[in-house]
Design an enzyme around this catalytic site. Structure first.
Site, PDB file in Angstrom:
ATOM      1  N   LEU A  88       0.822  -1.214   0.000  1.00  0.00           N
ATOM      2  CA  LEU A  88       0.000   0.000   0.000  1.00  0.00           C
ATOM      3  C   LEU A  88       0.857   1.264   0.000  1.00  0.00           C
ATOM      4  CD1 LEU A  88      -2.743  -1.082   2.583  1.00  0.00           C
ATOM      5  CD2 LEU A  88      -2.678  -1.418   0.093  1.00  0.00           C
ATOM      6  N   HIS A  91      -3.420   4.188  -2.268  1.00  0.00           N
ATOM      7  CA  HIS A  91      -4.369   3.315  -1.568  1.00  0.00           C
ATOM      8  C   HIS A  91      -4.955   4.020  -0.340  1.00  0.00           C
ATOM      9  CE1 HIS A  91      -1.585   0.261  -3.477  1.00  0.00           C
ATOM     10  NE2 HIS A  91      -2.745  -0.172  -3.897  1.00  0.00           N
ATOM     11  N   LYS A 146      -5.946   5.528 -11.844  1.00  0.00           N
ATOM     12  CA  LYS A 146      -4.653   5.146 -12.429  1.00  0.00           C
ATOM     13  C   LYS A 146      -4.820   3.931 -13.346  1.00  0.00           C
ATOM     14  CE  LYS A 146      -0.133   3.794 -12.214  1.00  0.00           C
ATOM     15  NZ  LYS A 146      -0.309   2.373 -12.106  1.00  0.00           N
TER      16      LYS A 146
END
Ligand code: PAF
Length: 281
Positions: free
Chosen positions: A33, A37, A150
């Site tokens: 992460l 995130h 993304k």
């Protein structure tokens, strides 16, 4: 700061999910992460009564020769980050819990949109993504699910799956988080050598140049982005494409999406941006 409850089995997840206040949000991740995130979890926290995060490196979305074995696994740091962001439940199953031995092997077929762009370079990738995401939706039964822009083609296909399979949840797309110099955050950025890291910023520079040329038309967008990419010969381009926001043919005028994938050494990088094509009036 409270540690989230961790479920390693589908039964534990069902029990913990049942005790959450609604609406319930799911943030599916493969771990490793980063701030991108964390931004998803914060967005989920802002909309939901209960937040479930899954941390599962999904083997079916990796092709032969891809980085499944070396994909970064940073469980302790992930759990600490999720505690800081206020996740309620973390689903961290072993592979057999998601893909039980002896199952019939039913999968989700992404349709033609799964065969272009990323799908052309990574055959079968989106069937793996949609199948695991459908399973996670079935297990966590979220009212909302959060995904980063993304992975724009992934987000588009998940929206299509939810719409066309009439799944009862809202998909929320969250803008890409970038380093100060523009590089889109990705768990795979940690593979880059210092030299490749310098080269990698070319992707976001090319997208920016393309977007800035939008008022001159679609050809100008692609030409401007290509010119920037040409200045980085050690970046091997997989594709540069201008589409409409749903990944259909590019409009001659109006909102569009510019998508780019390239390799720096052995590391594949993807990025995308919105573009306004033609006169913005
Ligand atoms: O974007 C990812 O990290 C993965 O593709 C996802 C959505 C968690 C499915 O494995």
């Amino acid at each position: 700061m409270t540690r989230p409850a961790v479920a390693e089995t589908t039964a534990e997840l069902a029990r913990l999910r049942a005790a959450l206040p609604g609406p319930v949000a799911l943030v599916p991740t493969m771990g490793a992460l980063h701030e991108g995130h964390r931004t998803l979890v914060r967005a989920a926290r802002g909309r939901a009564g209960g937040v479930v995060v899954s941390v599962f490196v999904n083997p079916t979305q990796f092709g032969p020769g891809e980085d499944l074995d070396r994909y970064p696994r940073t469980w302790d740091a992930d759990l600490a980050a999720l505690a800081e962001e206020g996740a309620d439940v973390v689903f961290h199953p072993p592979v057999e819990e998601v893909y039980p031995p002896g199952a019939a092997g039913v999968t989700v077929h992404p349709g033609p949109l799964g065969d272009v762009l990323e799908g052309a370079v990574r055959p079968g990738h989106f069937a793996g993504v949609l199948t695991v995401v459908a399973k996670l939706f079935g297990l966590a039964r979220p009212d909302l699910a959060f995904f980063g822009e993304k992975d724009y083609q992934q987000l588009t296909l998940i929206r299509a799956m939810v719409r066309e399979l009439v799944l009862p949840l809202e998909v929320v797309g969250v803008p890409t988080v970038r380093e100060d110099d523009g590089l889109a955050l990705s768990s795979r950025n940690r593979y880059l050598t210092p030299e490749q890291r310098v080269t990698a910023v070319t992707l976001s520079r090319a997208l920016r140049a393309g977007a800035d040329a939008g008022r001159h038309g679609a050809d100008a967008v692609l030409a401007a982005a290509s010119a920037v990419l040409a200045g980085a010969p050690d970046l091997r381009q997989d594709y540069l494409a201008l589409t409409d926001p749903d990944l259909g043919p590019a409009p001659s005028t109006g909102p569009a999406r510019l998508l780019l994938a390239a390799r720096a050494g052995g590391t594949r990088l993807i990025d995308n941006t919105s573009v306004q094509v033609g006169d913005p009036r």
